[in-house]
Every structure is written in C-alpha cells, then in structure tokens.
Design a protein around this motif. Structure first.
Motif, PDB file in Angstrom:
ATOM      1  N   GLU A  50       0.834  -1.197   0.000  1.00 61.18           N
ATOM      2  CA  GLU A  50       0.000   0.000   0.000  1.00 61.18           C
ATOM      3  C   GLU A  50       0.879   1.261   0.000  1.00 61.18           C
ATOM      4  N   LEU A  51       1.932   1.228   0.793  1.00 59.66           N
ATOM      5  CA  LEU A  51       2.834   2.390   0.866  1.00 59.66           C
ATOM      6  C   LEU A  51       3.545   2.606  -0.458  1.00 59.66           C
ATOM      7  N   ARG A  52       3.944   1.510  -1.068  1.00 62.27           N
ATOM      8  CA  ARG A  52       4.623   1.619  -2.352  1.00 62.27           C
ATOM      9  C   ARG A  52       3.688   2.230  -3.392  1.00 62.27           C
ATOM     10  N   ALA A  53       2.461   1.760  -3.400  1.00 63.77           N
ATOM     11  CA  ALA A  53       1.492   2.270  -4.363  1.00 63.77           C
ATOM     12  C   ALA A  53       1.126   3.730  -4.080  1.00 63.77           C
ATOM     13  N   SER A  54       1.222   4.118  -2.819  1.00 66.28           N
ATOM     14  CA  SER A  54       0.827   5.488  -2.455  1.00 66.28           C
ATOM     15  C   SER A  54       1.830   6.521  -2.956  1.00 66.28           C
ATOM     16  N   GLY A  55       3.101   6.116  -3.110  1.00 63.92           N
ATOM     17  CA  GLY A  55       4.128   7.085  -3.513  1.00 63.92           C
ATOM     18  C   GLY A  55       4.547   7.998  -2.379  1.00 63.92           C
ATOM     19  N   LEU A  56       4.184   7.658  -1.142  1.00 62.88           N
ATOM     20  CA  LEU A  56       4.561   8.513  -0.008  1.00 62.88           C
ATOM     21  C   LEU A  56       6.081   8.606   0.120  1.00 62.88           C
ATOM     22  N   GLU A  57       6.553   9.856   0.239  1.00 61.76           N
ATOM     23  CA  GLU A  57       7.978  10.078   0.472  1.00 61.76           C
ATOM     24  C   GLU A  57       8.162  10.654   1.860  1.00 61.76           C
ATOM     25  N   GLY A  58       9.353  10.429   2.427  1.00 63.12           N
ATOM     26  CA  GLY A  58       9.664  10.891   3.774  1.00 63.12           C
ATOM     27  C   GLY A  58       9.431  12.390   3.906  1.00 63.12           C
ATOM     28  N   ARG A  59       8.875  12.804   5.028  1.00 64.23           N
ATOM     29  CA  ARG A  59       8.538  14.211   5.249  1.00 64.23           C
ATOM     30  C   ARG A  59       9.540  14.929   6.157  1.00 64.23           C
ATOM     31  N   PHE A 214      -7.013   4.065   4.817  1.00 67.01           N
ATOM     32  CA  PHE A 214      -7.847   4.484   3.683  1.00 67.01           C
ATOM     33  C   PHE A 214      -7.267   4.127   2.316  1.00 67.01           C
ATOM     34  N   GLY A 215      -6.023   3.651   2.299  1.00 69.10           N
ATOM     35  CA  GLY A 215      -5.477   3.117   1.061  1.00 69.10           C
ATOM     36  C   GLY A 215      -4.706   4.106   0.201  1.00 69.10           C
ATOM     37  N   ALA A 216      -3.966   3.526  -0.756  1.00 69.10           N
ATOM     38  CA  ALA A 216      -3.104   4.301  -1.639  1.00 69.10           C
ATOM     39  C   ALA A 216      -3.917   5.174  -2.591  1.00 69.10           C
ATOM     40  N   ALA A 217      -5.019   4.632  -3.092  1.00 67.05           N
ATOM     41  CA  ALA A 217      -5.807   5.394  -4.079  1.00 67.05           C
ATOM     42  C   ALA A 217      -6.375   6.652  -3.426  1.00 67.05           C
ATOM     43  N   TRP A 218      -6.849   6.482  -2.185  1.00 64.28           N
ATOM     44  CA  TRP A 218      -7.336   7.658  -1.457  1.00 64.28           C
ATOM     45  C   TRP A 218      -6.197   8.662  -1.264  1.00 64.28           C
ATOM     46  N   PHE A 219      -5.024   8.167  -0.865  1.00 62.54           N
ATOM     47  CA  PHE A 219      -3.887   9.063  -0.625  1.00 62.54           C
ATOM     48  C   PHE A 219      -3.606   9.888  -1.867  1.00 62.54           C
ATOM     49  N   ARG A 220      -3.623   9.232  -3.019  1.00 64.87           N
ATOM     50  CA  ARG A 220      -3.253   9.896  -4.269  1.00 64.87           C
ATOM     51  C   ARG A 220      -4.365  10.770  -4.843  1.00 64.87           C
ATOM     52  N   SER A 221      -5.547  10.727  -4.211  1.00 68.69           N
ATOM     53  CA  SER A 221      -6.665  11.500  -4.765  1.00 68.69           C
ATOM     54  C   SER A 221      -6.491  12.999  -4.539  1.00 68.69           C
TER      55      SER A 221
END
Ligand code: SF4
Ligand code: SF4
Lengths: 411, 79
Positions: A50-59, A214-221
């Motif tokens: 899920e994290l990989r799909a979200s594209g989240l980078e360190g803040r 809430f998932g990667a798709a939600w994150f990327r919305s």
C-alpha cells in the motif's frame, strides 16, 4: 503500478479535501478513534504494498520513498536474524519549522498508530519516539491513553540544528552525544547497537497511519502524480498569519503564501526548504511546491519550510545572520565544517555590512565550494547551498552593496 | 595534486571527518591524489568524503589507511 486498495476496509469515512492529518476534532484517543477509526491489522506485505502504491515520500527532508526504507530494514533484519529498531523522529532542529511539534500536539495518535504499524511490519525489537521537550507532555498523555503503546520509549531530543539528522538521533538513543556519525553503511543495515534501524519522521508515520486505513488510491486522490497526498508546511517571515498548514502536494507557491496571509506583490523572494534551502524569487511564485519545478532554483520541498522576505528588507543582512547562526551550529567534529562555515559566514557578513571589496562574492563562492561534500553530515552542503542561492538570487543587492548604494532596511 | 582521480576507479578512499585531525600525513603518502586545504585537511578537487583511487595508487592508499594516526581513512570497493 495499480493501487492495492482491496486490503483496506476503513470503518470510518476517509477525510475529504486537504485537511487530513489536521482533520481530527481533538487530540484525545476517543476522538481519534471516532474521527479515523481503529488502525486496521494489515499484514506486513499489505502495508508495504500500500505504501509503495501510495508514492509517499519521507517528510523529514530527504524525500526518500517511505516504503523502501522499511523494506531495507526488514530485509536486513531477516537475513541477519536481528530484530529491527524503529524510531519516530520529531527533532526539528530547524528554527523555521514547527510542523512536527504541531502534529504531535494535534494528532499524537496518528503518529503512534504509524509507529506501531511499522514496528509490526518489521517485528521490531524496540520502538522509540524522539522529540523536543516541549512536545513530550502531549505525547506522554497520548501514550498513557492506550494499552497498545506501552513498548514505546519516549526520549527528549537535543535542541541543536543537526539533532534531527538520523545518525545523530541514533547516537542520542545510544546515550552518546547527539551529533552525526561518520557512516559507511546505512542505518537500515546497522544502526542502534548494530541493529537494522528505521528512522522515520513523525509526519511520515502519521501519513502511514492514514494510508493503512484508507489506502493508496485515497492518498493519491489529492496532490500531484509526483507529489501525491497532503503535506504539512511551516510558513514564516513577512506574512500576516505565519504557522503550520496542511496543503495538497504540488500547491502553487504563490497560493501557499496567500493562505498564510502574504501580500505576494510586496515580497522579493521566499526561502524554500529552511536554512539549508534555496531562495525562489518573486518571479518564480507561479511554480508549484514540487521537485521538478523547484529544481531550477536549486530548491527542494524538504521538510516543507517557507520563509517569506519583504522586498524592503536587505536580503544580505538576513542571509548573513542565518549563515552566522549555521556556522555556530557545526557539531564541532569535521575540520572543513568547523573552519569553513565560520570563514564563509564572516565574508558574507563583511559584504552585508558594507565592505566594498569587489572580491568578496567570489571568496564566498570559493569557500562554499570548498566545504561542500566535506563533512560527515550535510550541514556544510546545506549551508553552502543557502549562501550560494543568496548570491545568485540577490545578485542586484550584491551589486548595490559593492556600489555602496543598498537602500534597503538593514535591521 | 597532479593526476585527476580516475573516474572509473574501483576503490574509494573514505575520509572520516569526525576523526581526521588535518595534520596531513596522508597527503604526503598520496600527493597525486590528495592536496591540503587552507586548514590542512585532505582534499581531492571535485570529490568529498569518498575519493576514487586509480589502481596504480592502491598500494599507497593502503599505506595511508594503515599509517593514519587517527584511523580516519578506510578503503572500500565501489558498488
Ligand atoms: S559536517 Fe559539521 S555539523 Fe556535520 S557532523 Fe561534521 S562538524 Fe558536525
Ligand atoms: S593522515 Fe589521517 S588524520 Fe592525518 S590528515 Fe590524513 S586522514 Fe586526517
């Protein structure tokens, strides 16, 4: 890469709009559960995917993919049979940043959820939360509210500029001086007591808590393809309402300054990325706060720090005082940093204060190049970047100083 | 500082700045690779803490590692 949202079944509606981390009504655990629902029990692969799909980078500033660091620590722990150490890092040595403190006060349970979620994924042997003294009461209160957080070791951070550097954090946790260490292997390979050690910024952990729900798709919305989701930024300087904001990734710099009450027409530039950052001149305010658009200015989003500068204020005077502060914050270990930063700051100071020697800018540049890359942490590099950006963006002010005709406010 | 450090070198000489005292012994052993900055610390123009070592200088680099009084130098293969 398709988002793997089927693993996630939130029990509470996901926050809509750009208020996510800041959408909770109160910091207490009851309110947290009502607002966000319980943390789902994602298996390790599920959370990593899920994290990989979200594209989240360190803040925390380095903008490294959040999942990759977790994966590295996990792989290392498995191959060596050594249980990992997980650290939530809230040490904001940067005086211009207060987002992590704000987050810990507003939503400590999101940070704790993220910390526990990552610790479960890594089957961690110890869990630490490292933050400034001023944030600890709020965190201690939150930890006491929940039975699942007893294993978290709360540690006060040092209040120095480089205290948040990951190897300095590990030093502090080991009971040594909180200064960066020389490293030839990554912390995820061998960190605290030789164990694979994952140091994640607290905002990164809180984002992880939301993505787990809430998932990667939600994150990327919200946000852009290259800077998905929201991020916390701290806006300061010549704006009417300085403070911490949650914005969509890739927001226009001019809009962002507007949210903080700035009269953008009255500004000459904004410093992006904090004291180790670079200036974006007013002509660049239409750029988005995103990697590709900041790159031409030598700037990066970093930990989301912006400082606005009124066009009537002398940028060299301000930059000289910042460079002097940074020179004083060298951890005193590395020769080129210990000697070079004060020398560089001194030359900039002479220029700012009206010394008309035409060789000064070139000497600042020479010293900046001399210190870059020659320390055990990025403090010399960051300081040099800031100083070089000042000379470039404010070239007219440099010329005015050398010509003895800078009419700006030097206070 | 006569030779430019080889770009395709397989060895990297790592300088631990937290240990180095800048007295410059390594620069005497490796004059082709390392100069001294104005404070005495070793410097290879264009490189920071990891300096590529051409193969023919590998023995001298090993000697510098062994003789550095502060144990500030280490050699490793480039990955
Ligand atoms: S580069 Fe400077 S700040 Fe960083 S560890 Fe060395 S002396 Fe300390
Ligand atoms: S010999 Fe060692 S301590 Fe001396 S200057 Fe070279 S690296 Fe530094």
């Amino acid at each position: 890469m398709s988002p793997v949202t089927q693993a996630v079944r939130p029990t509470v509606a996901a926050p809509a709009g750009t208020a996510r981390l800041t959408s909770g009504r109160a910091p207490g655990f009851g309110s947290h559960l009502a607002d966000f629902g319980p943390i789902p029990s994602l298996v390790a692969e599920g959370l990593l995917e899920e994290l990989r799909a979200s594209g989240l980078e360190g803040r925390g500033g380095a903008a490294f993919p959040a999942w990759r660091k977790i994966e590295a620590a996990r792989a290392r722990g498995r191959s060596r049979g050594r249980r990992a150490v997980v650290v939530g890092n809230a040490a904001e040595g940067e005086p211009l940043s207060s987002k992590d403190l704000t987050l810990l006060r507003m939503a400590p349970h999101l940070v704790i959820d993220g910390l526990l979620g990552v610790a479960t994924t890594l089957d961690a042997g110890s869990i630490h939360l490292y933050g400034p003294e001023s944030a600890l009461p709020a965190v201690a209160r939150a930890l006491a509210e929940r039975p699942d957080a007893r294993a978290i070791d709360l540690r006060p951070s040092a209040e120095t500029f480089v205290s948040g550097e990951a190897s300095a954090v590990v030093s502090a946790l080991a009971g040594r001086r909180p200064v960066p260490q020389d490293r030839t292997v990554r912390l995820t390979e061998a960190g605290l007591n030789g164990r694979p050690t994952l140091v994640h910024n607290v905002e990164t952990l809180a984002q992880i808590a939301l993505i787990a729900r809430f998932g990667a798709a939600w994150f990327r919305s919200v946000g852009t393809a290259t800077d998905p989701g929201t991020r916390l930024v701290t806006v300061s300087g010549d704006v009417a309402s300085p403070g911490v904001l949650e914005i969509a990734g890739g927001t226009r710099i001019g809009d962002l300054l507007g949210f903080a009450g700035a009269d953008t027409a009255a500004l000459s530039a904004v410093l992006v990325g904090g004291y180790h950052g670079a200036w974006v001149p007013a002509a660049g305010f239409s750029a988005n706060l995103a990697r590709e658009q900041l790159a031409p200015f030598g700037a990066a989003v970093g930990a989301g720090i912006l400082m606005a500068l009124d066009a009537r204020r002398c940028p060299l005077t301000l930059a000289s005082s910042i460079a002097g502060y940074l020179a004083g914050e060298t951890a005193g270990q590395c020769g080129p940093c210990v000697n070079g930063l004060p020398a560089m700051a001194e030359v900039l100071h002479r220029l700012a204060r009206g010394d008309r020697n035409a060789g000064l800018p070139a000497e600042v540049r020479r010293l900046a190049e001399l210190v870059t890359g020659r320390g055990s942490c990025h403090h010399p590099d960051g300081t040099a970047r800031f100083v070089l950006s000042t000379l470039t963006v404010f070239a007219e002010d440099v010329a005015a100083h050398l010509g003895g005709r800078c009419a700006k406010d030097h206070s | 500082m006569t030779a430019r450090p080889a770009a395709n070198a397989r060895l990297l000489l790592h300088i631990d700045w937290t240990a180095c005292d800048g007295r410059g012994l390594c620069t005497e052993i490796l004059p082709e690779l390392l100069g001294r900055d104005e404070w005495g610390y070793p410097i290879a123009p264009g490189h920071g803490s990891d300096v590529p070592v051409p193969d023919r200088l590998a023995p001298a680099a090993e000697e510098a590692v062994a003789l550095c009084p502060r144990l500030a130098l280490s050699l490793r293969r480039r990955d």
